[in-house]
Design an enzyme around this catalytic site. Structure first.
Site, PDB file in Angstrom:
ATOM      1  N   HIS A   1       0.686  -1.715  -0.290  1.00 19.44           N
ATOM      2  CA  HIS A   1      -0.084   0.258   0.414  1.00 19.44           C
ATOM      3  C   HIS A   1       1.263   0.835   0.513  1.00 19.44           C
ATOM      4  CE1 HIS A   1       1.273  -0.652   4.366  1.00 19.44           C
ATOM      5  NE2 HIS A   1       0.891   1.203   4.915  1.00 19.44           N
ATOM      6  N   ASP A  24       0.580   5.022   1.797  1.00 17.27           N
ATOM      7  CA  ASP A  24       0.080   5.020   3.439  1.00 17.27           C
ATOM      8  C   ASP A  24      -1.193   6.290   2.693  1.00 17.27           C
ATOM      9  OD1 ASP A  24       0.902   3.636   5.043  1.00 17.27           O
ATOM     10  OD2 ASP A  24       2.494   5.157   5.497  1.00 17.27           O
ATOM     11  N   HIS A  31       4.939   0.366  -0.015  1.00 19.17           N
ATOM     12  CA  HIS A  31       5.463  -0.952   0.934  1.00 19.17           C
ATOM     13  C   HIS A  31       4.830  -1.815   1.381  1.00 19.17           C
ATOM     14  CE1 HIS A  31       3.692   2.636   3.591  1.00 19.17           C
ATOM     15  NE2 HIS A  31       3.714   1.712   4.753  1.00 19.17           N
ATOM     16  N   ARG A  88       5.038   5.487  13.634  1.00 15.47           N
ATOM     17  CA  ARG A  88       5.296   6.608  12.672  1.00 15.47           C
ATOM     18  C   ARG A  88       4.471   8.127  12.401  1.00 15.47           C
ATOM     19  NH1 ARG A  88       1.251   4.204   8.136  1.00 15.47           N
ATOM     20  NH2 ARG A  88      -0.199   5.867   8.517  1.00 15.47           N
TER      21      ARG A  88
HETATM   22  C1  SIN Z   1       2.600   1.319   7.509  1.00 16.86           C
HETATM   23  O1  SIN Z   1       2.772   1.767   8.070  1.00 16.86           O
HETATM   24  O2  SIN Z   1       2.536   0.814   6.968  1.00 16.86           O
HETATM   25  C2  SIN Z   1       3.556  -0.330   9.104  1.00 16.86           C
HETATM   26  C3  SIN Z   1       4.892   0.032   8.540  1.00 16.86           C
HETATM   27  C4  SIN Z   1       5.781  -1.476   8.627  1.00 16.86           C
HETATM   28  O3  SIN Z   1       5.125  -1.530  10.888  1.00 16.86           O
HETATM   29  O4  SIN Z   1       6.716  -1.869   8.897  1.00 16.86           O
END
Ligand code: SIN
Length: 286
Positions: free
Chosen positions: A106, A108, A257, A273
């Protein structure tokens, strides 16, 4: 500041910066330049940061998202709503973050009208093995398309939906009708022009992209199926093996990612995050 390219397609490691000190505009511009030249991914290791320091650095990219009204609101840091916590840890029966967040390809908040720009992820705790994150360059994917297919895709738009979460993004979460109503689908150009670099990328992802506007459902499935295969091709990827205190910054406008969930029951993972609100995605014609 020294740099080390991580992969031909995407990613550079930067050494010699300390993000715990206020980052000057000049240093920040150097970091941003490397970020753009690396197709939107930078790794900075060994950073000992407080929540305030992570927030202050992230704010240099723009206004931060506080995910209010979102199904993950309960995972925000109790004292710093600018920090979204991703974790499999449970302390005294209380989850310390969203377990299994992002365990699908995805970009974000691509389902929003102004999807995320930068995501700034800081590793607080990492399991002994596993819990990697894989990143892919959607600009490299675009470059691989034939001119004829690029021309076909150029005028097309796709619908991105929070409810879609085809990869199971909201698995184990109770999503209320109010939360769904507060997040109507958004329609974005399939070929997105990067607002700062002007480069083109394929802006679809298996997690949130539901269908292509104006195509027959079977046509949409076939075209998206091909594009999902392309944007997740190993050739355009870098896999990050985390250490505690790593900071990774990705550009959601030109990367996807995938958080690998292979460590549950084998160790704790806690990530903080900060998410920067982006702009309305630009079509290639602008
Ligand atoms: C995310 O922001 O999608 C999570 C990424 C992660 O935990 O590695």
């Amino acid at each position: 500041m020294q740099t080390r390219r991580l992969c031909p397609a995407i990613g550079t490691e930067i050494v010699g910066v300390d993000l715990s000190n206020p980052v000057s505009d000049e240093t920040f511009e150097q970091i941003r330049k490397v970020w753009h030249e690396s197709n939107g991914l930078v790794v900075i290791r060994d950073q000992k940061l407080t929540e305030e320091q992570q927030i202050a650095f992230s704010r240099k990219f723009g206004k931060l998202h506080t995910l209010q009204g979102h199904t993950v609101t309960k995972y925000l840091h109790p004292d710093h709503p600018e920090i979204y916590r991703v974790s499999n840890k449970v302390v005294d029966g209380k989850p310390q973050g969203r377990k299994g967040a992002g365990t699908y390809w995805h970009s974000d908040q691509s389902y929003e009208a102004t999807p995320a720009h930068a995501s700034v992820l800081y590793a607080k705790e990492i399991p002994p093995v596993g819990g990697d994150t894989i990143f892919a360059s959607t600009q490299r994917a675009y470059e691989a398309l034939s001119d004829t297919f690029k021309a076909f895709l150029l005028p097309l738009k796709a619908v991105h939906s929070f409810a879609n979460a085809s990869g199971g993004g909201f698995r184990n979460e109770v999503v209320t009708k109010e939360q769904l109503d507060a997040a109507p689908p958004s329609v974005h150009p399939i070929i997105r022009k990067h607002a700062e670099t002007g480069k083109f990328g394929v802006f679809v992802n298996p997690g949130f992209t539901a269908y292509i506007d104006g195509l027959d459902p079977a046509e949409s499935r076939a075209v998206l199926g091909y594009l999902f295969e392309l944007v997740t091709k190993p050739d355009y990827q870098y896999r990050h093996r985390w250490s505690p205190n790593d900071m990774v910054i990705w550009d959601n406008r030109c990367t996807l990612h995938y958080a690998v969930m292979d460590y549950d029951g084998k160790g704790d993972r806690l990530m903080h995050r900060c998410t920067v609100i982006g702009e309305t995605p630009l079509p290639a014609s602008v």
